[in-house]
Design a protein around this motif. Structure first.
Motif, mmCIF file in Angstrom:
data_model
loop_
_atom_site.group_PDB
_atom_site.id
_atom_site.type_symbol
_atom_site.label_atom_id
_atom_site.label_comp_id
_atom_site.label_asym_id
_atom_site.label_seq_id
_atom_site.Cartn_x
_atom_site.Cartn_y
_atom_site.Cartn_z
ATOM 1 N N PHE A 178 0.831 -1.027 -0.030
ATOM 2 C CA PHE A 178 -0.081 0.018 -0.053
ATOM 3 C C PHE A 178 1.064 1.182 -0.015
ATOM 4 O O PHE A 178 1.836 1.463 0.693
ATOM 5 N N ALA A 179 0.638 2.367 -0.721
ATOM 6 C CA ALA A 179 1.091 3.406 -0.927
ATOM 7 C C ALA A 179 0.951 4.282 0.232
ATOM 8 O O ALA A 179 -0.124 4.611 0.723
ATOM 9 N N CYS A 180 2.245 5.125 0.850
ATOM 10 C CA CYS A 180 2.132 6.080 1.510
ATOM 11 C C CYS A 180 2.680 7.541 0.942
ATOM 12 O O CYS A 180 3.446 7.096 -0.139
ATOM 13 N N PRO A 181 2.589 8.507 1.338
ATOM 14 C CA PRO A 181 3.359 9.649 0.648
ATOM 15 C C PRO A 181 5.000 9.661 0.489
ATOM 16 O O PRO A 181 5.133 10.002 -0.623
ATOM 17 N N ASP A 182 5.443 8.681 1.412
ATOM 18 C CA ASP A 182 6.951 8.420 1.349
ATOM 19 C C ASP A 182 7.443 7.236 0.979
ATOM 20 O O ASP A 182 8.549 6.931 1.308
ATOM 21 N N GLY A 183 6.518 6.473 0.892
ATOM 22 C CA GLY A 183 6.958 4.916 0.489
ATOM 23 C C GLY A 183 5.774 3.838 0.504
ATOM 24 O O GLY A 183 4.575 4.216 0.196
ATOM 25 N N PHE A 184 6.252 2.551 0.564
ATOM 26 C CA PHE A 184 5.317 1.701 0.605
ATOM 27 C C PHE A 184 5.195 0.691 1.925
ATOM 28 O O PHE A 184 6.226 0.610 2.381
ATOM 29 N N ILE A 185 4.003 0.378 2.335
ATOM 30 C CA ILE A 185 3.843 -0.671 3.364
ATOM 31 C C ILE A 185 3.703 -2.000 2.737
ATOM 32 O O ILE A 185 2.548 -2.072 2.032
ATOM 33 N N SER A 186 4.388 -2.882 2.983
ATOM 34 C CA SER A 186 4.298 -4.148 2.231
ATOM 35 C C SER A 186 3.855 -5.247 3.274
ATOM 36 O O SER A 186 4.478 -5.292 4.178
ATOM 37 N N VAL A 187 2.482 -5.656 3.200
ATOM 38 C CA VAL A 187 1.928 -6.643 4.237
ATOM 39 C C VAL A 187 2.365 -7.824 4.115
ATOM 40 O O VAL A 187 2.450 -8.283 2.965
ATOM 41 N N THR A 188 2.587 -8.606 5.340
ATOM 42 C CA THR A 188 3.274 -9.958 5.275
ATOM 43 C C THR A 188 2.351 -10.821 5.911
ATOM 44 O O THR A 188 2.481 -12.246 5.934
ATOM 45 N N ASP A 189 1.576 -10.590 6.951
ATOM 46 C CA ASP A 189 0.947 -11.173 7.934
ATOM 47 C C ASP A 189 -0.363 -10.834 8.084
ATOM 48 O O ASP A 189 -0.699 -9.608 8.675
ATOM 49 N N ILE A 190 -1.316 -11.213 7.550
ATOM 50 C CA ILE A 190 -2.796 -10.427 7.353
ATOM 51 C C ILE A 190 -4.060 -11.752 7.662
ATOM 52 O O ILE A 190 -3.809 -13.061 7.693
ATOM 53 N N GLN A 191 -5.013 -11.045 7.727
ATOM 54 C CA GLN A 191 -6.494 -11.430 7.893
ATOM 55 C C GLN A 191 -7.579 -10.830 7.365
ATOM 56 O O GLN A 191 -8.131 -9.654 7.921
ATOM 57 N N LEU A 192 -7.954 -11.593 6.287
ATOM 58 C CA LEU A 192 -9.488 -10.600 5.591
ATOM 59 C C LEU A 192 -10.629 -11.252 6.422
ATOM 60 O O LEU A 192 -10.724 -12.437 6.839
ATOM 61 N N GLU A 193 -11.318 -10.234 6.428
ATOM 62 C CA GLU A 193 -12.623 -10.436 7.129
ATOM 63 C C GLU A 193 -13.283 -11.818 6.666
ATOM 64 O O GLU A 193 -13.496 -12.091 5.394
ATOM 65 N N GLY A 194 -13.627 -12.733 7.660
ATOM 66 C CA GLY A 194 -14.234 -14.101 7.299
ATOM 67 C C GLY A 194 -13.332 -15.043 6.765
ATOM 68 O O GLY A 194 -13.740 -16.049 6.573
ATOM 69 N N LYS A 195 -11.898 -14.657 6.913
ATOM 70 C CA LYS A 195 -11.099 -15.669 6.600
ATOM 71 C C LYS A 195 -9.805 -16.108 7.898
ATOM 72 O O LYS A 195 -9.995 -15.380 8.961
ATOM 73 N N LYS A 196 -9.315 -17.059 7.725
ATOM 74 C CA LYS A 196 -8.201 -17.158 8.868
ATOM 75 C C LYS A 196 -7.017 -16.230 8.627
ATOM 76 O O LYS A 196 -6.928 -15.577 7.476
ATOM 77 N N ARG A 197 -6.282 -16.258 9.666
ATOM 78 C CA ARG A 197 -4.942 -15.463 9.623
ATOM 79 C C ARG A 197 -3.829 -16.228 8.534
ATOM 80 O O ARG A 197 -3.825 -17.337 8.854
#
Length: 305
Positions: A274-293
């Motif tokens: 995901f973009a921020c004004p000065d760089g990217f946040i690259s997600v590595t460990d996540i959980q979408l609504e209704g799904k497992k981590r």
């Protein structure tokens, strides 16, 4: 010296265990009442109660700390000292009861980060140092005279969970040191107002759901620290395809994104950033609504973005 211990979560168990192993006489353990939890709403015992029962300790679970029956039972224990670790706010009639007073172990270097969430806020604010403090309870929360403190470094990759575990262990040792000092009478009290001006203090208020929403308009480092500071609980989140996406871990890159803040890029295989004004946040460990981590690669195999 007879001790009454008060605490509820796992953080407090390490301190109680340390007191028991050193040989202190813990005559009572006060913890939260059992609460319904999970899908079946079965009664769940606190981590402190589970430990206390397993070790044959006397457990009290008052609904209200001013209840006359509880106060009478607490007084009958005839404790010399009360020890509080990760419990609720005590009324004066409770903390003022034992002759040697009531001490608290707090997960910060007081007077900074008074409040309910010192571990989370230390990382959210990008601190490089945290610690634990023992002090005597007074009227206002986390303001009593300091007895001892010990510093703990924070690495740039540490989450709130990592810091929690480090402070839990260091805090247990500091608490034993404090109780021994009180038993021998060999200690000094340092008023917190002599340590720094109130205007300079950083605070640690309770965290609400709205505090956990990621704002990608902020600098990338600030977003990264928010994610670390809320992991694993209560967890930072954003929205993806109109579904809530919890972010437990992420990496940051300080390269000009060329995208509007909050826009994302993915190769559908290995990264989602995901973009921020000065760089990217690259997600590595996540959980979408209704799904497992899950890790991002596993996640991308099961969804089209």
């Amino acid at each position: 010296m007879k001790i009454v211990f008060m605490g509820t979560p796992e953080f407090a168990v390490a301190s109680l265990d340390a007191l028991i192993k050193v040989g202190f006489d813990v005559v009572g353990v006060i913890t939260a009442p059992d609460k319904p939890a999970g899908r079946g709403q079965k009664l769940s015992e606190s981590a402190v109660k589970q430990y206390a029962v397993a070790n044959g300790l006397n457990v009290l679970q008052p609904e209200k700390l001013k209840n006359p029956e509880f106060l009478a039972e607490l007084k009958s224990l005839d404790a010399d000292l009360q020890v509080v670790v990760a419990f609720r706010m005590l009324p004066e009639v409770v903390w003022n009861m034992p002759p040697k007073g009531t001490i608290n172990l707090h997960a910060s270097l007081l007077p900074n980060y008074r409040g309910a969430a010192p571990i989370n806020w230390a990382i959210i604010n990008g601190e490089l140092l945290s610690g634990v403090t023992t002090f005597f309870l007074k009227h206002d929360i986390d303001t009593g005279d300091v007895l001892f403190s010990e510093s703990v470094p924070i690495d740039s990759h540490h989450t709130a969970g990592d810091l929690h575990d480090n402070l839990m262990t260091v805090g247990a040792g500091l608490l034993v040191k404090t109780v021994k000092a009180i038993e021998s009478g060999d200690y000094k009290e340092l008023p917190q107002n002599s340590m720094t001006a109130d205007a300079e203090l950083k605070h640690a208020p309770k965290i609400f759901k709205e505090d956990c929403l990621i704002n990608f308009n902020q600098p990338v480092e600030k977003v990264y620290n928010l994610i670390r500071g809320l992991s694993p609980y209560p967890t930072a989140y954003t929205f993806l395809n109109d579904k809530l996406l919890k972010v437990f871990k992420a990496e940051m890159t300080e390269t000009e994104p060329g995208l509007s803040p909050g826009a994302f890029l993915t190769d559908q295989k290995t990264y989602l950033k995901f973009a921020c004004p000065d760089g990217f946040i690259s997600v590595t460990d996540i959980q979408l609504e209704g799904k497992k981590r899950m890790g991002v690669e596993e996640f991308l195999r099961g969804v089209r973005l």
